[in-house]
Motif scaffolding. Structure first.
Motif, PDB file in Angstrom:
ATOM      1  N   GLU A 228       0.842  -1.197   0.000  1.00 49.22           N
ATOM      2  CA  GLU A 228       0.000   0.000   0.000  1.00 49.22           C
ATOM      3  C   GLU A 228       0.873   1.240   0.000  1.00 49.22           C
ATOM      4  N   LEU A 229       0.323   2.361  -0.461  1.00 50.21           N
ATOM      5  CA  LEU A 229       1.060   3.621  -0.524  1.00 50.21           C
ATOM      6  C   LEU A 229       1.517   4.035   0.872  1.00 50.21           C
ATOM      7  N   GLU A 230       2.784   4.403   0.987  1.00 43.78           N
ATOM      8  CA  GLU A 230       3.365   4.802   2.260  1.00 43.78           C
ATOM      9  C   GLU A 230       3.804   6.257   2.201  1.00 43.78           C
ATOM     10  N   PRO A 231       3.912   6.927   3.351  1.00 42.88           N
ATOM     11  CA  PRO A 231       4.417   8.311   3.364  1.00 42.88           C
ATOM     12  C   PRO A 231       5.818   8.381   2.755  1.00 42.88           C
ATOM     13  N   GLY A 232       6.065   9.405   1.946  1.00 41.18           N
ATOM     14  CA  GLY A 232       7.366   9.585   1.328  1.00 41.18           C
ATOM     15  C   GLY A 232       7.539   8.844   0.018  1.00 41.18           C
ATOM     16  N   LYS A 344      12.725   8.880  -7.748  1.00 38.60           N
ATOM     17  CA  LYS A 344      11.627   8.753  -6.795  1.00 38.60           C
ATOM     18  C   LYS A 344      11.515   7.329  -6.265  1.00 38.60           C
ATOM     19  N   LYS A 345      11.313   7.202  -4.961  1.00 37.67           N
ATOM     20  CA  LYS A 345      10.795   5.955  -4.411  1.00 37.67           C
ATOM     21  C   LYS A 345       9.304   5.971  -4.725  1.00 37.67           C
ATOM     22  N   SER A 346       8.801   4.896  -5.347  1.00 43.22           N
ATOM     23  CA  SER A 346       7.448   4.962  -5.887  1.00 43.22           C
ATOM     24  C   SER A 346       6.665   3.684  -5.634  1.00 43.22           C
ATOM     25  N   ILE A 347       5.381   3.757  -5.991  1.00 46.01           N
ATOM     26  CA  ILE A 347       4.538   2.578  -6.079  1.00 46.01           C
ATOM     27  C   ILE A 347       3.951   2.582  -7.476  1.00 46.01           C
ATOM     28  N   ILE A 348       4.052   1.472  -8.181  1.00 44.08           N
ATOM     29  CA  ILE A 348       3.611   1.396  -9.572  1.00 44.08           C
ATOM     30  C   ILE A 348       2.610   0.262  -9.740  1.00 44.08           C
TER      31      ILE A 348
END
Length: 757
Positions: A228-232, A344-348
């Protein structure tokens, strides 16, 4: 090749004595260490008298025996003619010699020819003993590595160990003993089976193959872990990200996207699996990954650097699932001019996991059929940019090299090879390669800017001219000039050679394969150990280069991820990555492991090649083959065995062709070192009847010969027929080659030989 490995980005601790935790006790010297060794030193104050340094050993601190050696026991079989063992009366202080040893020493006659003992038999006959206790015996163990001497073992289970591959540890080498002494460790399996020989090669190259220990598995997230999306972390799930990999790829560590921006430029993204999210620095799983350093790819299996929960699941950028990634984002013009870059540290969320063939179909898809096709639009834009990036690299001097590697088609049940095929390369392969190279170079510049003395980089030194001398001389025989003053001139030379050899395209590929072998391997290093001018990557014509794009399978990439995260301020730099001595040892271990993984992979290919050509139940579809081959090297030295080395393109294998029907001192044999040629002349006229030169195409037969505890690939010459057997009439040569034929099982069947008078 090493350079090819650097470019194929998409696919394909040892415990230190004190506290660093990674270096082997006998770490290999770096290239810099070797280059700084002086040949001679001054022995007077003025420095006029120079002498080569000498030394003597004054003491041994500790023995550096390899932990275990693989091999087999050779024992003398008892013959019917041997005297009874009771006839030998051993003394209490001497070992009794087996009767069979004495029997083997006698000369026997078979079909009028002397039967010579195998070298292993000679040693076994001399050293095999049964002890007075009637329980134990001394046997001779022969390691697979021919550099290691035979080892004498005292064992109670000789009969059980015969015919098995075993591990033996060397204990000592008494001054009065001809060979070292050792002890049995364990049995790997029956000699010659695929499973056993695979275990042997893993042991020989010291590839970590044990299951991951409990303390490593304890570091993994729970099985029901939710991403799941995390802060930062930047949410990039709205982007049409997709991956392009070989069919069946499970450890997908890179993905791409390309979209049009409102200003007319394009945004390109390279998204790499965020392994460091799950592998925290200094934990048991991190130390295990640092020790293994790389995944090892064999023909029939993959030995992962990380547990499968990460390798093939949580870190693998599979289609239609959310995944954490480390993303490099560029804004570029349609003409491939880079405007800016961001990290970027990301979520894809990948929309597709394409194969190379599927991606190629999208590249080739007509524009009129691509309207509204998000995948096709992205792949076509990426392909357009990749062509421009590649053109610039080539113009800058990047080399286009080649590899003879092939792939095996394996039976779905037995996993034995049923066919051998050449790799098919598509433009889609080059597309992925270009963006992986771009990401690696971009990240290298970024981490160097922030950590100029602590960055993990990869260098490829320019080749020494002496390494190319042989190839340069051979190429001259074909009217080809090779210049290696810099990578651009070498690239131009190889391109020019393509025109000269246009009648046979494989010759140019062969030149590129041989050029690769003339180069030093690329190496990981710490930027603080070398001057900036020594960071250069010769093969890629890149001032700086690193590995960032495959953290699932390479520990170097894990370190670079940590350096990049610290550089952009999203995570602190681990303390141990601030130590130059630690980084030196880390790089040495990564280089050692990377090389071992390469060698193990090649050994696995050789093993499956033997299985394939052995035919029968083991190598379905294989057996004896006749193929075209190209001459790589010709033995022209005086009084040497007439022979030459060939490459067989169809199977990607090399072999030594021995002209066994021509005597070393045959007066009709013509040796031509200047032109790298062997010929055979007519005794009456002196006219050359047949010859082979380097790069000639010949016809060969490939088969497998079983000898003792190993098999070997044999390459026999078929054409030119005169060289294959100058004493046989032309109409007899096809059926009388070498007075023997080879059955599909690899066994030789005697035939009657008709000799021309």
């Amino acid at each position: 090749s090493q350079t090819a490995d650097d470019r194929n980005e998409g696919h394909d601790r040892q415990t230190k004595k004190d506290d660093a935790g990674i270096a082997a006790d006998t770490a290999e010297p770096s290239l810099r260490d070797a280059e700084n060794i002086a040949e001679e030193v001054a022995v007077d104050d003025e420095g006029e008298e120079l002498r080569r340094p000498t030394a003597k050993i004054v003491g041994i601190i500790r023995r550096n025996f390899h932990k275990n050696y693989c091999g087999s026991i050779c024992t003398i079989a008892v013959s019917a003619a041997a005297p009874e063992e009771d006839d030998i009366a051993p003394s209490e202080t001497e070992l009794a010699r087996p009767a069979a040893a004495a029997a083997f020493e006698s000369e026997s006659k078979m079909e009028g020819e002397r039967t010579t003992m195998h070298p292993h038999d000679v040693i076994a006959a001399k050293h095999e003993r049964e002890h007075p206790d009637g329980v134990t015996s001394t046997v001779v163990f022969f390691p697979i590595d021919n550099r290691i001497p035979p080892i004498l073992l005292r064992t109670t289970q000789r009969d059980r160990l015969i015919g098995m591959r075993i591990l033996v540890s060397m204990d000592s080498w008494p001054a009065e003993s001809e060979y070292p002494l050792g002890h049995y460790v364990k049995t790997l399996g029956v000699t010659g089976t695929k499973e056993t020989e695979t275990q042997v090669l893993l042991q020989e190259f010291r590839i970590p193959c044990e299951p991951f220990p409990a303390k490593v598995l304890a570091c993994l997230p729970p099985a029901d872990y939710k991403i799941e999306l995390e802060p930062g972390r930047t949410d990039l799930r709205h982007l049409p990200v997709l991956s392009i990999d070989p069919p069946g790829c499970k450890d997908i560590d890179d993905a791409l996207h390309c979209i049009e921006l409102p200003n007319g430029n394009w945004q390109v993204g390279v998204h790499i699996a965020d392994v460091t999210h799950y592998v925290e620095a200094g934990t048991a799983i991190d130390l295990e990954a640092a020790n293994r350093s790389t995944s090892t790819y064999l023909v029939n299996k993959r030995l992962d650097m990380l547990p499968s929960l990460l390798t093939t699941d949580l870190c693998s950028l599979k289609g239609n699932v959310d995944r954490f990634a480390f993303s490099v984002l560029w804004e570029v013009t349609p003409e491939a001019e880079i405007v800016n870059v961001d990290f970027k540290k990301s979520i894809i969320h990948s929309i597709a996991a394409l194969t190379y063939q599927q991606a190629q179909a999208l590249i080739d898809k007509p524009e009129k059929d691509c309207k509204g096709d998000i995948q096709a639009g992205a792949v076509k834009r990426l392909a357009k940019l990749a062509r421009k990036f590649r053109s610039r690299r080539i113009n800058a001097g990047a080399l286009t090299l080649a590899s003879p590697e092939v792939k095996f088609v394996l039976d779905s049940e037995s996993l034995n090879p049923t066919d051998v095929q050449a790799y098919t390369l598509y433009e889609a392969n080059a597309l992925v390669e270009e963006f992986m190279l771009l990401a690696n170079v971009t990240v290298a510049k970024k981490i160097l800017r922030h950590y100029p003395t602590l960055s993990i980089l990869r260098r490829h030194p320019a080749p020494n001219r002496s390494m190319f001398d042989g190839l340069i001389q051979k190429a001259k025989t074909r009217g080809i000039s090779i210049c290696i003053d810099d990578s651009k001139k070498l690239a131009d030379s190889l391109d020019a050679a393509a025109e000269i050899t246009s009648d046979d395209p494989y010759l140019n590929q062969l030149l590129r394969i041989l050029s690769t072998r003339c180069m030093s391997p690329a190496q990981y290093f710490c930027s603080g150990e070398y001057q900036a001018k020594d960071w250069h990557h010769y093969g890629l014509a890149a001032p700086v280069y690193t590995h960032f794009t495959s953290p699932i399978r390479r520990y170097a990439d894990v370190c670079v991820h940590r350096l990049l995260a610290a550089a952009i301020g999203v995570a602190p730099l681990p303390v141990f990555l601030s130590s130059k001595s630690y980084l030196h040892d880390l790089a040495a271990n990564m280089n050692r492991r990377h090389r071992a993984a390469q060698l193990a992979g090649r050994a696995s290919v050789q093993l499956h090649t033997l299985i394939f050509f052995a035919g029968g139940d083991e190598g379905e579809g294989g057996g004896v083959k006749e193929e075209d081959a190209y001459v790589l090297d010709v033995e022209t030295a005086s009084m040497s065995e007439p022979s030459f080395t060939v490459m067989v393109p169809r199977y990607g294998i090399e072999g030594r062709v021995r002209l066994t029907k021509i005597a070393i001192n045959d007066e009709c044999l013509v040796r031509d070192p200047e032109n790298h040629r062997l010929g055979y002349k007519d005794a009456a006229t002196g006219k050359i009847m047949a010859s082979v030169s380097v790069f000639d195409r010949v016809r060969v037969r490939i088969w497998v010969r079983s000898t003792r505890d190993r098999k070997e690939l044999v390459v026999d010459l078929l054409e030119p027929k005169i060289l294959a057997n100058p004493h046989v009439k032309d109409d007899d040569v096809d059926t009388e080659m070498g007075a023997s034929t080879v059955t599909s099982s690899g066994k030789k069947k005697k035939k009657k030989q008709r000799i021309s008078k």
